[in-house]
Structure formats: structure tokens, C-alpha cells
Enzyme design. Structure first.
Site, short mmCIF file in Angstrom:
data_model
loop_
_atom_site.label_atom_id
_atom_site.label_comp_id
_atom_site.label_asym_id
_atom_site.label_seq_id
_atom_site.Cartn_x
_atom_site.Cartn_y
_atom_site.Cartn_z
N SER A 1 10.15 7.35 -1.61
CA SER A 1 10.76 6.02 -1.68
C SER A 1 11.87 6.02 -2.72
CB SER A 1 9.68 5.02 -2.08
OG SER A 1 10.27 3.80 -2.46
N TYR B 1 2.97 2.19 -8.16
CA TYR B 1 3.33 2.62 -6.80
C TYR B 1 4.42 3.71 -6.85
CZ TYR B 1 5.78 2.64 -2.33
OH TYR B 1 6.40 3.05 -1.18
N LYS C 1 4.49 8.00 -5.85
CA LYS C 1 5.44 8.72 -4.99
C LYS C 1 6.03 9.92 -5.73
CE LYS C 1 5.04 6.25 -1.34
NZ LYS C 1 4.40 6.87 -0.17
N1 LIG Z 1 8.24 -0.05 4.18
C1 LIG Z 1 8.94 0.27 3.10
O1 LIG Z 1 9.70 -0.54 2.58
C2 LIG Z 1 8.83 1.66 2.48
C3 LIG Z 1 9.84 2.10 1.62
C4 LIG Z 1 9.72 3.37 1.05
C5 LIG Z 1 8.60 4.15 1.32
N2 LIG Z 1 7.63 3.68 2.14
C6 LIG Z 1 6.45 4.52 2.38
O2 LIG Z 1 6.39 4.86 3.75
C7 LIG Z 1 5.04 4.96 4.18
C8 LIG Z 1 4.86 4.07 5.39
O3 LIG Z 1 5.21 2.74 5.06
P1 LIG Z 1 5.03 1.53 6.07
O4 LIG Z 1 6.04 0.50 5.71
O5 LIG Z 1 4.98 2.04 7.46
O6 LIG Z 1 3.61 1.02 5.59
P2 LIG Z 1 2.36 0.53 6.45
O7 LIG Z 1 1.40 -0.09 5.51
O8 LIG Z 1 2.82 -0.27 7.62
O9 LIG Z 1 1.78 1.91 6.99
C9 LIG Z 1 0.91 2.72 6.23
C10 LIG Z 1 -0.25 3.09 7.14
O10 LIG Z 1 -1.14 3.94 6.41
C11 LIG Z 1 -2.47 3.54 6.63
N3 LIG Z 1 -3.24 3.97 5.47
C12 LIG Z 1 -3.11 3.55 4.18
N4 LIG Z 1 -3.98 4.20 3.38
C13 LIG Z 1 -4.65 5.07 4.19
C14 LIG Z 1 -5.67 6.03 3.95
N5 LIG Z 1 -6.19 6.22 2.74
N6 LIG Z 1 -6.12 6.75 5.00
C15 LIG Z 1 -5.63 6.57 6.25
N7 LIG Z 1 -4.67 5.67 6.53
C16 LIG Z 1 -4.17 4.94 5.50
C17 LIG Z 1 -2.40 2.03 6.85
O11 LIG Z 1 -3.49 1.51 7.60
C18 LIG Z 1 -1.07 1.87 7.58
O12 LIG Z 1 -1.23 1.93 8.99
C19 LIG Z 1 4.18 4.56 2.97
O13 LIG Z 1 3.74 5.74 2.35
C20 LIG Z 1 5.14 3.81 2.10
O14 LIG Z 1 4.78 3.90 0.75
C21 LIG Z 1 7.72 2.47 2.75
#
Ligand SMILES: NC(=O)c1ccc[n+]([C@@H]2O[C@H](COP(=O)([O-])OP(=O)(O)OC[C@H]3O[C@@H](n4cnc5c(N)ncnc54)[C@H](O)[C@@H]3O)[C@@H](O)[C@H]2O)c1
Length: 337
Positions: A127, A151, A155
Site C-alpha cells: 500500500s 496497518y 505492510k
Molecule cells: N482497498 C484499498 O484501498 C487498499 C489500498 C492499498 C492496499 N490494500 C490491500 O489490498 C488487499 C485487498 O484489499 P481490499 O480492498 O480488496 O480489501 P477487502 O477487505 O475487500 O479484501 C480482503 C479479503 O481478505 C479476507 N481476509 C482478511 N483476513 C483474512 C484471513 N486472516 N484469512 C483469510 N482471509 C482473510 C477478507 O474476508 C476479504 O475478503 C489488502 O491486503 C489491503 O490491505 C487495499
């Protein structure tokens, strides 16, 4: 090495689900592991309806080693795309141990399971939060890394673990992708962002105002040093991100190296720019409620996207109007309005 079978952790989440559609359409076999902590099981049907590829699902937690061993073994996995994680910055300040356990502990378990099975390719969801407050813009990958929240720390720690593992085992390769602000939805309207409870991010909130679920968008801060006083971010279409993961997998197949890159457009849009674009896309007025700045928010943050173009051959294709058009198509279809 040819990468054909992918384990996708967190594959039912926002970015994971869109990426699964892109990968299945590109011919990859997928096995998704998700514990449903922030996703609905019905997303699996949505992915399968759009992609029609071979997609297995394991309802499991990445901290559950036996479950991971089963999933990795059954699918004969060539590479892992690791989305699973908790992502709410504010919650991570209140519950840091939950974030370290899930995001760092979970990744340790995942990487141990990969090592035991001889899987040596990983694409990781990092991120832009690893940079902390920007000291120069646009942000290049060599910008200092000073995350401001637990958080963001999780990362950065995972990025460091990946680098250490690659140093220890020269067959291990990874792509750490530092996403900026993903928004939008699948252009079909069949898949999109569907957060539980009150949305943390701007776009789902704007969508809920457009569909009449909430009266107004709260805009935090109108006195920043930006073109209209509201905060500027690098919004990126989720389908562009999905394509970035495909490019990262191709890179790991072909190159004898690992890579850490920004995935952003390089364009900054203010909160008000986004709201105006959403009004154009939806044809509906979006009332705003101006509120004071939120602690921890910065005025502007946007990526230098050149390294991803150079190393992965990837560039974002979509602009803010397409992001809002697709977010609106999804919101309208799913709200019945
Ligand atoms: N959306 C954003 O703005 C953003 C920005 C930068 C980075 N990210 C990173 O990208 C990744 C995906 O983000 P997203 O927006 O799709 O989030 P999201 O919450 O929609 O998706 C994450 C998924 O991981 C699953 N999950 C969480 N912990 C788990 C575990 N211990 N075991 C199994 N499944 C688990 C959740 O049920 C969910 O379906 C994350 O790692 C997030 O930190 C997201």
C-alpha cells in the site's frame, strides 16, 4: 517457469474478486482462500458468472496452517497472490495486535506453507501507506518509508519479510505492489465494492449518497493547500489494478528478479473532483457536508507510476470518469434505485 495455478488469498474481497475475474479470463486456474471476515460468499458466484474459469474456494483463515497445506496441495499451486488482510487504518490504531496477528502472523504462516510446498512466487498487496506523509510528490518507490499507523507498519514488515526470504532463498521471487486508492467496479455492474457497515472510503460513501441511503458526503477539510482546498489522492480503477496483477505474474514468470512498484495513475484528484465526476456519471446531485480536517490526513498523495511501466509493462488505462461510471453501475444495480 510457467505459472498456471494460482492460490489467491482474500480472493473474495474488493480487489481480489476483480483480479480473479481477470486471471480466470486469462486462463489461470484459481484456488481462493478467504475467511469471509470482510466478504460475502455470494461474491464467489459473481466471480464464476463473469469468468467461467476453474475456480476452487476454501473457506479458511491464512493463519490456519493445515487448511493452507490442503489448499496449496490440492491445487498444485505455482504462485500465490496475497490479498488477505485487514485494512482499516483507524481500527488498526485501536487494535494493533489484531492487525499484526492477521496481516503479519498470517503472512508468516502463508510463507511457511509455501516454502514447505516449494511454491516460490508471490504477488503481495502492499500500500502507499508505507510512505507515510509525503515529503515530495509524485511519490517514487525510493521515497522514505515511514508508515503512520499499525496497518501501514504491517505492510512494511511484510515487504521486509519478502525481501529477507528472497535473500535467503535465491529461487524465491516476489512482486510487492503498492496500491494507491482503488475505486470503481467491474464494467458489467456484476461485481464491485460492498463494504460491511459504514464505508471507510470515499467512493462507497458517495455511492450510498447517490442511491439515497445516506443524506450527504462528509468532506474532511477544505483548507488544504490543493486546487480546491480538499484532499488530493491518486484514484485507480480496480480493473487497472487487476491488470497490474496479471502483469506482475508475467514478470515473475519471465524475470529472474523481484520487484516493488507503485500501482497508481500518477494523477491526483480532489475529493470534490471525485464528487463532481460521480454527479456527472449518475446524473444525481451529491450533497456535501463540510467538516474539519481529520487527524492524520495529508493534503496530497499521488504516485510516480513510471517504474511499473518500465518493469511490468503496465500502465493505468482508465480515468476518473470511467471509475465513477462503473462504481455507479454497480451501486445502482445493487441498491435497486
Ligand atoms: N482497498 C484499498 O484501498 C487498499 C489500498 C492499498 C492496499 N490494500 C490491500 O489490498 C488487499 C485487498 O484489499 P481490499 O480492498 O480488496 O480489501 P477487502 O477487505 O475487500 O479484501 C480482503 C479479503 O481478505 C479476507 N481476509 C482478511 N483476513 C483474512 C484471513 N486472516 N484469512 C483469510 N482471509 C482473510 C477478507 O474476508 C476479504 O475478503 C489488502 O491486503 C489491503 O490491505 C487495499
Amino acid at each position: 517457469m510457467a505459472v498456471k495455478s494460482i492460490l489467491v488469498t482474500g480472493g473474495l474481497g474488493f480487489i481480489g474478486s476483480h483480479t480473479c475475474v481477470t486471471l480466470a479470463q486469462a486462463g489461470f486456474r484459481l484456488a481462493i482462500v478467504d475467511n469471509l471476515s470482510n466478504a460475502k460468499r455470494s461474491v464467489l458466484d459473481r466471480i464464476r458468472a463473469l469468468a467461467q474459469g476453474e475456480i476452487d474456494f476454501h473457506e479458511a483463515d491464512i493463519r490456519d496452517r493445515p487448511a493452507l497445506d490442503r489448499a496449496i496441495g490440492r491445487a498444485a499451486v505455482d504462485a500465490v497472490i496475497h490479498f488477505a488482510g485487514l485494512k482499516a487504518v483507524g481500527e488498526s490504531v485501536e487494535k494493533p495486535l489484531l492487525y499484526y496477528d492477521n496481516n503479519v502472523g498470517g503472512t508468516v504462516t502463508l510463507m511457511q506453507a509455501m516454502a514447505a510446498a516449494g511454491v516460490r512466487r508471490m504477488v503481495f498487496s502492499s500500500s502507499a501507506t508505507v510512505y507515510g506523509e509525503p515529503i515530495r510528490l509524485p511519490i517514487t518507490e525510493d521515497h522514505p518509508l515511514r508508515p503512520q499507523s499499525p496497518y501501514g507498519q504491517t505492510k512494511l514488515i511484510v515487504e521486509q519479510m519478502l525481501a529477507d526470504e528472497a535473500r535467503a532463498d535465491d529461487r524465491f521471487r516476489y512482486a510487492a505492489l503498492r496500491y494507491f486508492n482503488p475505486i470503481g467496479a467491474h464494467p458489467s455492474g456484476g461485481l464491485g465494492e460492498d463494504p460491511n457497515g459504514i464505508p471507510n472510503n470515499l467512493l462507497p460513501f458517495v455511492s450510498q449518497v447517490a442511491t439515497g441511503l445516506r443524506p450527504a458526503v462528509r468532506v474532511f477539510g477544505q483548507d488544504y493547500d490543493t486546487h480546491d482546498g480538499t484532499g488530493v489522492r491518486d484514484y485507480i480503477h480496480v480493473m487497472d489494478l487487476a491488470a497490474g496483477h496479471l502483469a506482475a505474474l508475467r514478470f515473475l514468470e519471465a524475470a529472474n528478479a523481484s520487484v516493488t512498484v507503485n500501482l497508481g495513475t500518477g494523477n491526483g484528484y480532489s475529493v470534490l473532483d471525485v464528487i463532481r465526476a460521480y454527479e456527472r456519471a449518475s446524473g444525481r446531485p451529491i450533497p456535501v457536508d463540510m467538516s474539519p480536517r481529520r487527524p492524520g490526513d495529508v493534503a496530497s498523495c499521488y504516485a510516480a507510476p513510471a517504474l511499473a511501466a518500465e518493469r511490468l509493462g503496465w500502465r493505468a488505462q482508465f480515468g476518473i470518469d470511467e471509475m465513477c461510471r462503473d462504481a455507479w453501475a454497480w451501486a445502482r444495480k445493487n441498491s435497486g434505485s
